[in-house]
Write a protein that holds these residues in place. Structure first.
Motif, PDB file in Angstrom:
ATOM      1  N   MET A 125      43.530 -31.589 -32.078  1.00 54.33           N
ATOM      2  CA  MET A 125      41.961 -31.965 -31.955  1.00 54.33           C
ATOM      3  C   MET A 125      41.986 -32.648 -31.156  1.00 54.33           C
ATOM      4  SD  MET A 125      40.502 -35.356 -34.384  1.00 54.33           S
ATOM      5  CE  MET A 125      40.598 -34.273 -36.028  1.00 54.33           C
ATOM      6  N   CYS A 126      40.758 -32.642 -30.512  1.00 55.48           N
ATOM      7  CA  CYS A 126      40.502 -32.934 -29.350  1.00 55.48           C
ATOM      8  C   CYS A 126      40.114 -34.547 -29.418  1.00 55.48           C
ATOM      9  CB  CYS A 126      39.378 -32.246 -28.932  1.00 55.48           C
ATOM     10  SG  CYS A 126      39.144 -30.839 -28.151  1.00 55.48           S
ATOM     11  N   HIS A 127      39.524 -35.624 -29.501  1.00 55.33           N
ATOM     12  CA  HIS A 127      39.194 -36.555 -30.371  1.00 55.33           C
ATOM     13  C   HIS A 127      40.064 -37.242 -31.390  1.00 55.33           C
ATOM     14  CE1 HIS A 127      36.126 -36.596 -27.112  1.00 55.33           C
ATOM     15  NE2 HIS A 127      36.192 -35.492 -27.190  1.00 55.33           N
ATOM     16  N   PRO A 128      41.348 -37.286 -31.527  1.00 57.26           N
ATOM     17  CA  PRO A 128      42.059 -37.927 -32.706  1.00 57.26           C
ATOM     18  C   PRO A 128      41.312 -39.194 -33.220  1.00 57.26           C
ATOM     19  CG  PRO A 128      43.528 -37.406 -30.773  1.00 57.26           C
ATOM     20  CD  PRO A 128      42.263 -37.398 -30.024  1.00 57.26           C
ATOM     21  N   LEU A 156      23.881 -36.019 -31.455  1.00 54.74           N
ATOM     22  CA  LEU A 156      25.387 -36.085 -32.141  1.00 54.74           C
ATOM     23  C   LEU A 156      25.831 -34.774 -32.190  1.00 54.74           C
ATOM     24  CD1 LEU A 156      28.495 -37.877 -31.813  1.00 54.74           C
ATOM     25  CD2 LEU A 156      28.148 -37.866 -34.024  1.00 54.74           C
ATOM     26  N   ARG A 157      25.678 -33.756 -33.067  1.00 56.27           N
ATOM     27  CA  ARG A 157      25.805 -32.918 -33.613  1.00 56.27           C
ATOM     28  C   ARG A 157      25.709 -31.574 -32.538  1.00 56.27           C
ATOM     29  NH1 ARG A 157      20.380 -32.718 -36.917  1.00 56.27           N
ATOM     30  NH2 ARG A 157      21.929 -34.476 -37.687  1.00 56.27           N
ATOM     31  N   ASP A 158      24.587 -32.034 -31.219  1.00 59.17           N
ATOM     32  CA  ASP A 158      25.061 -31.171 -29.577  1.00 59.17           C
ATOM     33  C   ASP A 158      25.713 -31.047 -29.254  1.00 59.17           C
ATOM     34  OD1 ASP A 158      22.625 -30.060 -30.723  1.00 59.17           O
ATOM     35  OD2 ASP A 158      21.234 -32.471 -29.888  1.00 59.17           O
ATOM     36  N   MET A 159      26.434 -32.593 -29.360  1.00 60.47           N
ATOM     37  CA  MET A 159      27.746 -32.406 -28.793  1.00 60.47           C
ATOM     38  C   MET A 159      29.153 -32.004 -29.047  1.00 60.47           C
ATOM     39  SD  MET A 159      26.813 -33.046 -25.845  1.00 60.47           S
ATOM     40  CE  MET A 159      28.678 -33.239 -25.140  1.00 60.47           C
ATOM     41  N   VAL A 160      28.927 -32.411 -30.806  1.00 62.80           N
ATOM     42  CA  VAL A 160      30.035 -31.305 -31.935  1.00 62.80           C
ATOM     43  C   VAL A 160      30.047 -29.935 -31.458  1.00 62.80           C
ATOM     44  CG1 VAL A 160      30.798 -30.657 -33.800  1.00 62.80           C
ATOM     45  CG2 VAL A 160      29.759 -32.994 -33.591  1.00 62.80           C
ATOM     46  N   ASN A 161      28.754 -29.654 -31.403  1.00 61.30           N
ATOM     47  CA  ASN A 161      28.468 -28.068 -30.840  1.00 61.30           C
ATOM     48  C   ASN A 161      29.307 -27.687 -29.584  1.00 61.30           C
ATOM     49  OD1 ASN A 161      28.329 -26.944 -33.410  1.00 61.30           O
ATOM     50  ND2 ASN A 161      25.756 -26.255 -33.194  1.00 61.30           N
ATOM     51  N   PRO A 201      34.996 -26.725 -25.402  1.00 57.97           N
ATOM     52  CA  PRO A 201      36.671 -26.257 -25.052  1.00 57.97           C
ATOM     53  C   PRO A 201      37.533 -25.739 -25.938  1.00 57.97           C
ATOM     54  CG  PRO A 201      35.637 -28.396 -24.586  1.00 57.97           C
ATOM     55  CD  PRO A 201      34.263 -27.246 -25.304  1.00 57.97           C
ATOM     56  N   VAL A 202      37.220 -25.456 -27.067  1.00 55.63           N
ATOM     57  CA  VAL A 202      37.707 -24.208 -28.355  1.00 55.63           C
ATOM     58  C   VAL A 202      37.708 -23.090 -28.706  1.00 55.63           C
ATOM     59  CG1 VAL A 202      37.896 -24.897 -30.870  1.00 55.63           C
ATOM     60  CG2 VAL A 202      37.357 -26.663 -29.606  1.00 55.63           C
ATOM     61  N   ARG A 203      36.433 -22.689 -27.926  1.00 58.04           N
ATOM     62  CA  ARG A 203      35.739 -21.133 -27.792  1.00 58.04           C
ATOM     63  C   ARG A 203      35.859 -21.227 -29.321  1.00 58.04           C
ATOM     64  NH1 ARG A 203      34.778 -21.602 -23.090  1.00 58.04           N
ATOM     65  NH2 ARG A 203      36.536 -21.613 -21.351  1.00 58.04           N
ATOM     66  N   GLY A 204      34.982 -22.185 -30.412  1.00 61.31           N
ATOM     67  CA  GLY A 204      34.673 -21.182 -31.580  1.00 61.31           C
ATOM     68  C   GLY A 204      33.122 -21.225 -31.543  1.00 61.31           C
TER      69      GLY A 204
END
Length: 72
Positions: A1-4, A27-32, A38-41
């Motif tokens: 996880m990037c932000h434990p 916030l949801r924009d930054m989650v996406n 970084p996660v490439r999802g």
């Protein structure tokens, strides 16, 4: 996880201008952004229950944590 434990997420500062996106973001924009870059999802839809859960988790984990003004 990037932000434990949602460390260094600072949901209380959103909406705000995000350099990575070149615009004011929620916030949801930054989650996406984090999911896509970084996660490439694949990004989550705004109404996806997983997005709502992620936002709720971040807000709950950060509740009561002092914001270091001038750093975020």
């Amino acid at each position: 996880m990037c932000h434990p434990d949602a460390a260094n997420t600072h949901p209380e500062t959103y909406p705000k201008y995000q350099v990575q996106l070149g615009r004011v973001a929620l916030l949801r924009d930054m989650v996406n952004w984090c999911i896509e870059n970084p996660v490439r999802g694949k990004p989550l839809a705004e109404d996806d229950p997983r997005m709502k859960a992620m936002e709720a988790y971040i807000l709950a984990q950060r509740k009561g944590v002092k914001l270091e003004y001038g750093k975020h």
